[in-house]
Design a protein around this motif. Structure first.
Motif, PDB file in Angstrom:
ATOM      1  N   GLU A   1      -3.463  17.402   0.311  1.00 53.92           N
ATOM      2  CA  GLU A   1      -4.680  16.708   0.718  1.00 53.92           C
ATOM      3  C   GLU A   1      -5.793  16.901  -0.303  1.00 53.92           C
ATOM      4  OE1 GLU A   1      -5.988  17.546   4.642  1.00 53.92           O
ATOM      5  OE2 GLU A   1      -4.064  17.090   5.544  1.00 53.92           O
TER       6      GLU A   1
ATOM      7  N   HIS B   1      -7.756  13.795   3.130  1.00 59.09           N
ATOM      8  CA  HIS B   1      -6.817  12.681   3.236  1.00 59.09           C
ATOM      9  C   HIS B   1      -5.481  13.049   2.586  1.00 59.09           C
ATOM     10  CE1 HIS B   1      -9.817   9.811   4.668  1.00 59.09           C
ATOM     11  NE2 HIS B   1     -10.658  10.360   3.792  1.00 59.09           N
TER      12      HIS B   1
ATOM     13  N   GLN C   1      -2.098  12.628   0.512  1.00 56.65           N
ATOM     14  CA  GLN C   1      -1.768  11.813  -0.657  1.00 56.65           C
ATOM     15  C   GLN C   1      -0.691  10.781  -0.318  1.00 56.65           C
ATOM     16  OE1 GLN C   1      -3.393  11.997  -3.572  1.00 56.65           O
ATOM     17  NE2 GLN C   1      -4.670  13.586  -2.670  1.00 56.65           N
TER      18      GLN C   1
ATOM     19  N   GLU D   1       3.400   4.767   6.440  1.00 60.07           N
ATOM     20  CA  GLU D   1       2.253   4.680   7.351  1.00 60.07           C
ATOM     21  C   GLU D   1       2.402   5.647   8.525  1.00 60.07           C
ATOM     22  OE1 GLU D   1       0.610   0.171   7.267  1.00 60.07           O
ATOM     23  OE2 GLU D   1       2.734   0.394   7.788  1.00 60.07           O
TER      24      GLU D   1
ATOM     25  N   ALA E   1      -1.940  -0.653  -1.220  1.00 61.66           N
ATOM     26  CA  ALA E   1      -2.924   0.429  -1.180  1.00 61.66           C
ATOM     27  C   ALA E   1      -3.755   0.363   0.107  1.00 61.66           C
ATOM     28  CB  ALA E   1      -3.821   0.371  -2.408  1.00 61.66           C
ATOM     29  N   ALA E   2      -4.105  -0.842   0.530  1.00 63.10           N
ATOM     30  CA  ALA E   2      -4.887  -1.004   1.761  1.00 63.10           C
ATOM     31  C   ALA E   2      -4.100  -0.524   2.974  1.00 63.10           C
ATOM     32  CB  ALA E   2      -5.307  -2.461   1.936  1.00 63.10           C
TER      33      ALA E   2
ATOM     34  N   GLU F   1      -4.123   3.277   2.816  1.00 66.17           N
ATOM     35  CA  GLU F   1      -5.458   3.789   3.141  1.00 66.17           C
ATOM     36  C   GLU F   1      -5.764   3.641   4.628  1.00 66.17           C
ATOM     37  OE1 GLU F   1      -8.068   1.632   0.573  1.00 66.17           O
ATOM     38  OE2 GLU F   1      -7.795   3.028  -1.096  1.00 66.17           O
ATOM     39  N   ALA F   2      -5.391   2.496   5.204  1.00 65.32           N
ATOM     40  CA  ALA F   2      -5.652   2.269   6.627  1.00 65.32           C
ATOM     41  C   ALA F   2      -4.930   3.297   7.496  1.00 65.32           C
ATOM     42  CB  ALA F   2      -5.241   0.851   7.023  1.00 65.32           C
TER      43      ALA F   2
ATOM     44  N   GLY G   1      -4.152   7.519   4.187  1.00 71.17           N
ATOM     45  CA  GLY G   1      -3.718   8.068   2.906  1.00 71.17           C
ATOM     46  C   GLY G   1      -4.662   7.791   1.755  1.00 71.17           C
ATOM     47  N   ARG G   2      -4.442   8.522   0.669  1.00 70.21           N
ATOM     48  CA  ARG G   2      -5.176   8.335  -0.575  1.00 70.21           C
ATOM     49  C   ARG G   2      -4.148   7.873  -1.617  1.00 70.21           C
ATOM     50  NH1 ARG G   2      -9.914   9.731  -2.127  1.00 70.21           N
ATOM     51  NH2 ARG G   2     -10.258  11.198  -0.425  1.00 70.21           N
ATOM     52  N   PRO G   3      -4.031   6.539  -1.817  1.00 68.80           N
ATOM     53  CA  PRO G   3      -2.974   6.028  -2.694  1.00 68.80           C
ATOM     54  C   PRO G   3      -3.264   6.212  -4.179  1.00 68.80           C
ATOM     55  CG  PRO G   3      -4.234   4.218  -1.762  1.00 68.80           C
ATOM     56  CD  PRO G   3      -4.758   5.471  -1.156  1.00 68.80           C
ATOM     57  N   SER G   4      -2.204   6.461  -4.933  1.00 66.87           N
ATOM     58  CA  SER G   4      -2.263   6.457  -6.389  1.00 66.87           C
ATOM     59  C   SER G   4      -0.913   5.970  -6.908  1.00 66.87           C
ATOM     60  CB  SER G   4      -2.599   7.844  -6.944  1.00 66.87           C
ATOM     61  OG  SER G   4      -1.679   8.814  -6.487  1.00 66.87           O
TER      62      SER G   4
END
Length: 199
Positions: free
Chosen positions: A3, A7, A9, A81, A110-111, A114-115, A118-121
């Motif tokens: 995290e 959030h 990862q 998710e 990514a959305a 995030e929804a 998560g913290r996308p990369s």
């Protein structure tokens, strides 16, 4: 360790065949204490059924790609998710060709991540064409035979870097050292389009 700012990862690992995506993803998942979601592992049995029904042998066959791609990727995104909603980090590994080529496709994935909290990369394994061919021949996997047999060989593969913000990882580095460097970047939040090799 998975995290940052509360959030979990959501690390998306992409690269050409034979670049070491699965190896790096497994090391990242271990380092983050995250779930590893490998497209091939998660969907191999269902893909085999479709391959049998279509009568194709090449996993790069355009008909197969059209009929299975969206469903396969939707499956691992949905599992990601679910994990993220539970506060668990995830590492997704697949070619993610559309997501790295098309900013709107990456934005959509990514959305979703995030929804779910998560913290996308995005991590891109950069590798030279000669190294791809050598690795594919060395691993001698059945799925690589049609690709290597084609006239274009590996020169027909798209080896261009993503057109979206990403962490560039030099696939020629030792996997453990590369994973350590990528983890530092992921947890530090340093993601740009023009990232130099991690070392």
């Amino acid at each position: 360790m998975s995290e940052r700012d509360g959030h979990p990862q959501a690390v998306v690992v992409t690269g050409p065949p034979g670049s070491g995506k699965s190896t790096l993803a497994a090391l990242l998942a271990r380092g983050l204490g995250a779930a590893l979601l490998d497209l091939d592992t998660a969907t191999a049995d269902l893909t085999a059924v479709v391959v049998g029904l279509l009568g194709v042998e090449d996993l790069d066959d355009p008909v197969l790609a059209r009929t299975t791609r969206a469903a396969r990727y939707a499956a691992i995104a949905a599992v990601a998710e679910e994990n993220l909603r539970l506060g668990l980090g995830v590492v997704l590994v697949a070619p993610f060709t559309a997501e790295r080529r098309d900013p709107s496709a990456w934005a959509a994935l990514a959305a979703r991540l995030e929804a779910a909290g998560g913290r996308p990369s995005l991590v891109w394994l950069d590798i030279e064409p000669a190294a791809v061919e050598e690795r594919l021949r060395r691993r001698a996997a059945a799925r690589d035979v049609p690709r290597l047999a084609r006239e274009s060989g590996v020169s027909g593969l798209d080896l261009t870097a993503p057109r979206v913000p990403h962490i560039r990882a030099d696939a020629s580095q030792a996997p453990e050292a590369l994973a350590t460097a990528v983890l530092e970047r992921v947890l530090g939040g340093s993601v740009r389009e023009d990232v130099p090799s991690v070392s």
